[in-house]
Scaffold this motif. Structure first.
Motif, PDB file in Angstrom:
ATOM      1  N   LYS A  85       1.062  -1.090   0.144  1.00  0.00           N
ATOM      2  CA  LYS A  85       0.112   0.087   0.231  1.00  0.00           C
ATOM      3  C   LYS A  85       0.745   1.598  -0.404  1.00  0.00           C
ATOM      4  N   ASN A  86       1.624   1.441   0.994  1.00  0.00           N
ATOM      5  CA  ASN A  86       2.957   2.109   0.970  1.00  0.00           C
ATOM      6  C   ASN A  86       3.514   2.527  -0.430  1.00  0.00           C
ATOM      7  N   GLN A  87       3.837   1.599  -1.248  1.00  0.00           N
ATOM      8  CA  GLN A  87       4.384   1.313  -2.597  1.00  0.00           C
ATOM      9  C   GLN A  87       3.314   1.839  -3.317  1.00  0.00           C
ATOM     10  N   GLY A  88       2.018   1.963  -3.133  1.00  0.00           N
ATOM     11  CA  GLY A  88       0.858   2.540  -4.612  1.00  0.00           C
ATOM     12  C   GLY A  88       0.181   1.406  -4.680  1.00  0.00           C
ATOM     13  N   ALA A  89      -0.125   0.096  -4.453  1.00  0.00           N
ATOM     14  CA  ALA A  89      -0.842  -0.885  -4.217  1.00  0.00           C
ATOM     15  C   ALA A  89      -2.529  -0.242  -4.144  1.00  0.00           C
ATOM     16  N   GLU A  90      -3.036  -0.553  -5.077  1.00  0.00           N
ATOM     17  CA  GLU A  90      -4.896  -0.007  -4.997  1.00  0.00           C
ATOM     18  C   GLU A  90      -5.162  -1.697  -4.923  1.00  0.00           C
TER      19      GLU A  90
END
Length: 194
Positions: free
Chosen positions: A19-24
């Motif tokens: 999530k912190n890396q941009g996972a949606e």
């Protein structure tokens, strides 16, 4: 939409890290051989805590229609047991078709019928689909029937500039393209949506 799939191979804390890396969104391994993935509950709880939509995948080992229907019932019962009857995964329920026993010329009718049966159990929920490599779809699946029935497609095809299956079979219901494994450390998917 950037979606990652995970299983017991990934360390605890992976959902928050992604999530912190941009996972949606996250697709969590439900299990295989009618055994629950050891981190399924942990990762689903992490998805909920992080506010990420999730789906589930099940690795089929079915040798015939009877075994595939047994797996379908196990998937259904397990989802109801752990997620609740009215809490179907937003990002779908996926049949992972990678192991040798499902790489057979007569698999399509078995898989089609198992998916159709599952869809009948979930009125209005048209998110039971197939995950497989590009070569699996083109070798073992009747692509015309796949399009006709509108079964969701999630294809794995690496090192290509586009989703070739989507380009070659535009009538199919393409939901996702797994385009990289990040050097075998983490699968990443371009999610088109249902």
């Amino acid at each position: 939409m950037s979606v990652f799939d995970i299983s017991f191979y990934q360390p605890d804390g992976r959902v928050k890290q992604l999530k912190n890396q941009g996972a949606e969104g996250i697709i969590v391994k439900l299990g295989e051989q009618m055994e629950l993935d050891e981190k399924f509950v942990h990762f689903v709880n992490d998805c909920v805590a992080c506010g990420l939509p999730y789906g589930v995948y099940y690795v089929s080992h079915a040798h015939n229609a009877d075994e595939m229907m047994q797996e379908a019932k196990w998937v259904n019962d397990t989802i109801y047991s752990y997620l609740g009857e009215n809490n179907l995964p937003e990002l779908g329920i996926w049949w992972d078709m990678e192991v040798g026993s499902v790489q057979r010329d007569d698999v399509w009718p078995d898989l089609r019928d198992a998916i159709g049966t599952m869809q009948s159990w979930y009125p209005g929920y048209d998110k039971v689909g197939i995950y497989a490599q590009y070569s699996y779809f083109t070798r073992f699946i009747d692509m015309d029937e796949l399009a006709y029935y509108g079964i969701p497609v999630w294809v794995a095809q690496y090192k290509y500039p586009e989703n070739s299956l989507k380009a070659e079979y535009p009538a199919c219901h393409h939901v996702a393209w797994q385009w990289t494994t990040h050097d075998e450390t983490q699968d990443e998917n371009e999610w088109y949506g249902f």
